[in-house]
Scaffold this active site. Sequence first.
Site, short mmCIF file in Angstrom:
data_model
loop_
_atom_site.label_atom_id
_atom_site.label_comp_id
_atom_site.label_asym_id
_atom_site.label_seq_id
_atom_site.Cartn_x
_atom_site.Cartn_y
_atom_site.Cartn_z
N LYS A 276 57.70 12.94 5.59
CA LYS A 276 57.74 12.86 4.14
C LYS A 276 56.99 14.05 3.52
CE LYS A 276 57.62 7.77 3.87
NZ LYS A 276 58.87 7.55 3.12
N ARG A 350 64.37 -0.53 8.46
CA ARG A 350 65.54 -1.31 8.91
C ARG A 350 65.57 -1.45 10.42
NH1 ARG A 350 69.22 2.93 5.91
NH2 ARG A 350 67.30 2.91 4.70
#
Length: 496
Positions: A276, A350
Amino acid sequence: MVISVEAADYTAFPCAALLVGCREDNPLEDSLLARIDQLLQGAIASLVQSREITGELNRVTILHTLGRLPAERIVLVGLGNSGALTSDRLRQVGGSAVKALKGAGVTRAASVVHRAAGVPPTSVADIAQGLSLGDYSFDIYKTKPGTTVPVTELVNLFEPGTDTADAERLLAADATICEAVSFARDLVSQPGNVATPLFLAEKALEFSARLGIACTVLDRDEMERQGMEGILSVAKGSHQLPRFIVLEYRGGSADKRPTVLVGKGITFDSGGISLKPREGMERMKDDMAGAAAVMGAVMAVAGLRLPVNVIGLIPAAENLPGGGAYKPGDIVRTMSGQTVEIVNTDAEGRMILSDALFYAQRFKPAAVIDLATLTGACLVALGSAVSGVMGNDAALVKLLRRAGEATGERLWELPLWDEYGEIMKSDVADLKNAGGPHAGTITAAWFLQRFVGKSRWAHVDIAGTAWEEKGRPYQPKGATGVGVRLLVEYLKATVR
């Protein structure tokens, strides 16, 4: 803050401050406010006339009584238009009131806000919830005490001779829920060097022992034996070992199928190899807000002794770019046997949820609900005022949305049409873990749907609502604890 009830005359009750509701439409037609104005020799009427008191929602005015009442101050809290009063507005009123009390240095107060004209009798719980939630702060790492004096006691005053048993029950239940929300907020607020997967497991074991909840923690070896490669692959870049936490509350009959709650527990998310940007990365300690919500909800349900069966599942891991980290291009065989091509290691939530959702099937659930700070796309699409919800059962989604309206933790439904599945197809595996720049919230939910089997399932994306940037009446800046009250309200509705 201890919030209680007492049947006593408000005009003779000594306290540092008396909270009084003031509606926007014709405020002095309220007999209670008119009586206080009379005792203050028309001071309120004069300020209404000059528009210094308007009754505007959440606007607070403090008047010193100068000995005309045993209460040292009258704290007028704006209720807005009486025709627009809702439970959430009453919570806002409570939050605005506690900020005013703290600002004035009041430690002991009383309230008659619940007795204002147009306010429903059960409002005492909504107002109290706003007071409690608005009073929250996280300052355990500050070495110097703050200057703000905490409000330690608030007494809700009823007419002398009133049976207050119902109000006492409402407030007791409310206190249990608020304690669970504060617990969740504390977990999310903890820094990543403290709130590790092991830390979450220890906290789960602590409150489970206190409340009589069964708690099992799977370590890495057991997770490997069970084939939880979705979780294990994400954890490979960190020295902090993953944990899989199973909470079991059995308050319902033995033949009643449980509701399974699944919470994403990424205790810090750097993005992994798909790193990130630096800006804002410190906030990524909140990527376990789904786990905190599930833990808080199970805590509250047990504290309330609801006649339901609830399972809480928390896959907990860190996502860091270590030497052993999973990489773009890797193919991971999840617990379900389905294979996933990794195209973005920052789509790790996920991956861990895929194993947890598949694990949930062994409980033969009545419904499965997962909460996760899953996609930044949800914040882009819906902002911070509402969480996204998707699912394979319209009735389940409807019940969750109804619970959201009741608690102020609102949900907005997004579609899960088959066309979105095309985006998630992989050339080399059963599916890929990210689908590109479009419809990111929906494609993430579509991915999760592949692991729920035939269960009734709903996914709540709390990426936009888990953290409050500026602060609102009963949501101080920082962790919100979103999801706790939503899930408790949903579970209460299943037994009504």
